[in-house]
Design a protein around this motif. Structure first.
Motif, mmCIF file in Angstrom:
data_model
loop_
_atom_site.group_PDB
_atom_site.id
_atom_site.type_symbol
_atom_site.label_atom_id
_atom_site.label_comp_id
_atom_site.label_asym_id
_atom_site.label_seq_id
_atom_site.Cartn_x
_atom_site.Cartn_y
_atom_site.Cartn_z
ATOM 1 N N SER A 1 0.825 -1.206 0.000
ATOM 2 C CA SER A 1 0.000 0.000 0.000
ATOM 3 C C SER A 1 0.860 1.259 0.000
ATOM 4 C CB SER A 1 -0.901 0.000 1.238
ATOM 5 O OG SER A 1 -1.553 1.242 1.400
ATOM 6 N N CYS A 2 0.403 2.285 -0.728
ATOM 7 C CA CYS A 2 1.033 3.601 -0.715
ATOM 8 C C CYS A 2 -0.060 4.654 -0.743
ATOM 9 C CB CYS A 2 1.975 3.786 -1.890
ATOM 10 S SG CYS A 2 2.726 5.438 -1.948
ATOM 11 N N GLU A 3 -0.069 5.526 0.249
ATOM 12 C CA GLU A 3 -1.049 6.606 0.336
ATOM 13 C C GLU A 3 -0.320 7.926 0.566
ATOM 14 O OE1 GLU A 3 -4.535 6.188 0.431
ATOM 15 O OE2 GLU A 3 -4.390 4.019 0.098
ATOM 16 N N GLN A 4 -0.822 8.997 -0.079
ATOM 17 C CA GLN A 4 -0.244 10.322 0.155
ATOM 18 C C GLN A 4 -1.356 11.353 0.322
ATOM 19 O OE1 GLN A 4 -0.261 13.032 -2.261
ATOM 20 N NE2 GLN A 4 -0.884 11.972 -4.158
ATOM 21 N N ASN A 5 -1.108 12.301 1.218
ATOM 22 C CA ASN A 5 -2.072 13.385 1.431
ATOM 23 C C ASN A 5 -1.453 14.739 1.092
ATOM 24 O OD1 ASN A 5 -0.352 13.773 3.561
ATOM 25 N ND2 ASN A 5 -1.876 13.457 5.162
ATOM 26 N N VAL B 1 -4.681 10.183 -12.328
ATOM 27 C CA VAL B 1 -5.597 9.097 -11.960
ATOM 28 C C VAL B 1 -6.010 8.308 -13.202
ATOM 29 C CG1 VAL B 1 -7.852 8.588 -10.978
ATOM 30 C CG2 VAL B 1 -6.414 10.318 -9.929
ATOM 31 N N ASN B 2 -6.099 6.994 -13.023
ATOM 32 C CA ASN B 2 -6.525 6.062 -14.071
ATOM 33 C C ASN B 2 -5.541 5.941 -15.232
ATOM 34 O OD1 ASN B 2 -8.961 5.253 -12.799
ATOM 35 N ND2 ASN B 2 -9.974 7.102 -13.557
ATOM 36 N N ASP B 3 -4.308 6.338 -14.999
ATOM 37 C CA ASP B 3 -3.275 6.198 -16.021
ATOM 38 C C ASP B 3 -1.947 5.883 -15.358
ATOM 39 O OD1 ASP B 3 -2.342 6.232 -18.711
ATOM 40 O OD2 ASP B 3 -1.403 8.154 -18.297
ATOM 41 N N PHE B 4 -1.191 4.928 -15.919
ATOM 42 C CA PHE B 4 0.112 4.596 -15.377
ATOM 43 C C PHE B 4 0.977 4.022 -16.492
ATOM 44 C CE2 PHE B 4 -1.174 0.199 -15.323
ATOM 45 C CZ PHE B 4 -2.488 0.196 -14.873
ATOM 46 N N GLN B 5 2.301 4.086 -16.274
ATOM 47 C CA GLN B 5 3.256 3.615 -17.273
ATOM 48 C C GLN B 5 4.277 2.678 -16.631
ATOM 49 O OE1 GLN B 5 2.631 7.174 -17.165
ATOM 50 N NE2 GLN B 5 1.040 6.699 -18.667
ATOM 51 N N LYS B 6 4.773 1.757 -17.424
ATOM 52 C CA LYS B 6 5.826 0.858 -16.963
ATOM 53 C C LYS B 6 7.144 1.611 -16.840
ATOM 54 C CE LYS B 6 3.895 -3.340 -19.026
ATOM 55 N NZ LYS B 6 4.131 -4.457 -19.967
ATOM 56 N N LYS C 1 -6.481 9.658 -6.490
ATOM 57 C CA LYS C 1 -5.272 10.484 -6.523
ATOM 58 C C LYS C 1 -4.346 10.137 -5.368
ATOM 59 C CE LYS C 1 -3.939 15.341 -6.964
ATOM 60 N NZ LYS C 1 -4.442 16.740 -7.047
ATOM 61 N N GLU C 2 -4.925 9.789 -4.208
ATOM 62 C CA GLU C 2 -4.132 9.583 -3.006
ATOM 63 C C GLU C 2 -3.468 8.226 -2.933
ATOM 64 O OE1 GLU C 2 -7.426 12.308 -2.788
ATOM 65 O OE2 GLU C 2 -7.469 10.136 -3.001
ATOM 66 N N SER C 3 -3.882 7.273 -3.743
ATOM 67 C CA SER C 3 -3.487 5.886 -3.534
ATOM 68 C C SER C 3 -2.869 5.266 -4.786
ATOM 69 C CB SER C 3 -4.712 5.078 -3.105
ATOM 70 O OG SER C 3 -4.383 3.721 -2.931
ATOM 71 N N PRO D 1 11.505 -11.412 -5.774
ATOM 72 C CA PRO D 1 10.851 -10.226 -5.231
ATOM 73 C C PRO D 1 11.442 -9.690 -3.936
ATOM 74 C CG PRO D 1 9.588 -12.164 -4.697
ATOM 75 C CD PRO D 1 10.724 -12.629 -5.551
ATOM 76 N N THR D 2 12.342 -10.408 -3.314
ATOM 77 C CA THR D 2 12.908 -9.931 -2.048
ATOM 78 C C THR D 2 13.667 -8.649 -2.282
ATOM 79 O OG1 THR D 2 13.064 -12.148 -1.096
ATOM 80 C CG2 THR D 2 14.550 -10.468 -0.219
ATOM 81 N N ALA D 3 13.213 -7.557 -1.657
ATOM 82 C CA ALA D 3 13.812 -6.242 -1.862
ATOM 83 C C ALA D 3 13.122 -5.246 -0.937
ATOM 84 C CB ALA D 3 13.657 -5.785 -3.322
ATOM 85 N N PHE D 4 13.620 -4.025 -0.964
ATOM 86 C CA PHE D 4 13.037 -2.891 -0.239
ATOM 87 C C PHE D 4 12.276 -2.070 -1.274
ATOM 88 C CE2 PHE D 4 12.395 -0.361 3.282
ATOM 89 C CZ PHE D 4 12.942 0.909 3.221
ATOM 90 N N TYR D 5 10.970 -1.859 -1.047
ATOM 91 C CA TYR D 5 10.135 -1.176 -2.016
ATOM 92 C C TYR D 5 9.797 0.223 -1.503
ATOM 93 C CZ TYR D 5 9.688 -5.557 -4.468
ATOM 94 O OH TYR D 5 9.968 -6.708 -5.176
ATOM 95 N N LEU D 6 9.992 1.195 -2.360
ATOM 96 C CA LEU D 6 9.790 2.589 -2.003
ATOM 97 C C LEU D 6 8.759 3.231 -2.915
ATOM 98 C CD1 LEU D 6 13.527 3.403 -1.472
ATOM 99 C CD2 LEU D 6 11.770 3.708 0.271
ATOM 100 N N CYS D 7 7.853 3.963 -2.308
ATOM 101 C CA CYS D 7 6.854 4.731 -3.032
ATOM 102 C C CYS D 7 7.219 6.208 -2.930
ATOM 103 C CB CYS D 7 5.480 4.474 -2.427
ATOM 104 S SG CYS D 7 4.133 5.401 -3.170
ATOM 105 N N ALA D 8 6.988 6.957 -3.979
ATOM 106 C CA ALA D 8 7.284 8.384 -3.977
ATOM 107 C C ALA D 8 6.156 9.145 -4.660
ATOM 108 C CB ALA D 8 8.609 8.667 -4.681
ATOM 109 N N SER D 9 6.075 10.432 -4.364
ATOM 110 C CA SER D 9 5.110 11.272 -5.052
ATOM 111 C C SER D 9 5.742 12.608 -5.378
ATOM 112 C CB SER D 9 3.844 11.463 -4.216
ATOM 113 O OG SER D 9 4.099 12.269 -3.077
ATOM 114 N N ALA D 10 5.156 13.325 -6.321
ATOM 115 C CA ALA D 10 5.694 14.608 -6.742
ATOM 116 C C ALA D 10 4.563 15.513 -7.202
ATOM 117 C CB ALA D 10 6.709 14.418 -7.865
ATOM 118 N N ALA D 11 4.715 16.815 -6.884
ATOM 119 C CA ALA D 11 3.723 17.792 -7.311
ATOM 120 C C ALA D 11 3.837 18.038 -8.810
ATOM 121 C CB ALA D 11 3.896 19.096 -6.546
#
Lengths: 109, 111
Positions: free
Chosen positions: B22-26, B52-57, B71-73, B85-95
């Motif tokens: 899970s990744c959430e941003q406010n 929202v509703n669009d993503f790229q590889k 937008k938040e999730s 799959p063993t790894a550290f997973y990081l989520c990021a966001s940008a304005a």
């Protein structure tokens, strides 16, 4: 090909011993160079953005500078709490961030 | 407090199992990203979404899937097709698409 190389891989300093970390980059048309700090087991913390050669930014004991081929992160009189991995990244030509492998800094009291 | 949250902090997966991070941003950021971090390697981009509703590889999307219904999730599913799959997973966001701000990360381990 866009590329970011950081050196050294690891750096050990005594408290108060100033030094610099290097980030060399290859990208066509730099649109931003970013420095982050990462503590073990945590997400990277944003430090600086540099956009053009000659630009400098400072935060406490850290100062980042930028030339056309590389960036330096200068650490003045470091303290043990400055120990972390410092990551450099550039905005690549494919529209995403390209990260270096980082420099692990250890500051001994 | 504004920020990015990731859950869980630690996750264990059995062989053949799908798991969702899970990744959430406010921060009201439009763009969101998923990275994978392995020892001795730089962060590698898995997927990103600029709206929202669009993503790229990204560079290493094989074996992963995402959705962006709000937008938040921006949840990331690690499928059984991801062989290592063993790894550290990081989520990021940008304005905008430049300065990215990271969450605390999820460490995934395959049992």
């Amino acid at each position: 090909e866009d590329q970011v190389t950081q050196s050294p891989e690891a750096l050990r300093l005594q408290e108060g011993e100033s030094s610099s970390l290097n980030c060399s980059y290859t990208v066509s048309g730099l649109r931003g160079l970013f420095w982050y700090r990462q503590d073990p087991g945590k997400g990277p913390e944003f430090l600086f953005t540099l956009y053009s050669a000659g630009e400098e930014k400072e935060k406490e004991r850290l100062k980042a500078t930028l030339t056309k081929k590389e960036s330096f992160l200068h650490i003045t009189a470091p303290k043990p709490e400055d120990s972390a991995t410092y990551l450099c990244a550039v905005w690549g030509s494919q529209g995403n961030l390209i990260f270096g492998k980082g420099t692990k800094l250890s500051v001994k009291p | 407090d504004g920020g990015i949250t990731q859950s869980p902090k630690y996750l264990f997966r059995k062989e053949g199992q799908n798991v969702t991070l899970s990744c959430e941003q406010n921060l009201n950021h439009d763009a969101m990203y998923w990275y994978r971090q392995d020892p001795g390697q730089g962060l590698r981009l898995i997927y990103y979404s600029q709206i929202v509703n669009d993503f790229q590889k990204g560079d290493i999307a094989e074996g992963y899937s995402v959705s962006r219904e709000k937008k938040e999730s921006f949840p990331l599913t690690v499928t059984s097709a991801q062989k290592n799959p063993t790894a550290f997973y990081l989520c990021a966001s940008a304005a905008d698409t430049y300065e990215q701000f990271f969450g605390p990360g999820t460490r995934l381990t395959v049992l």
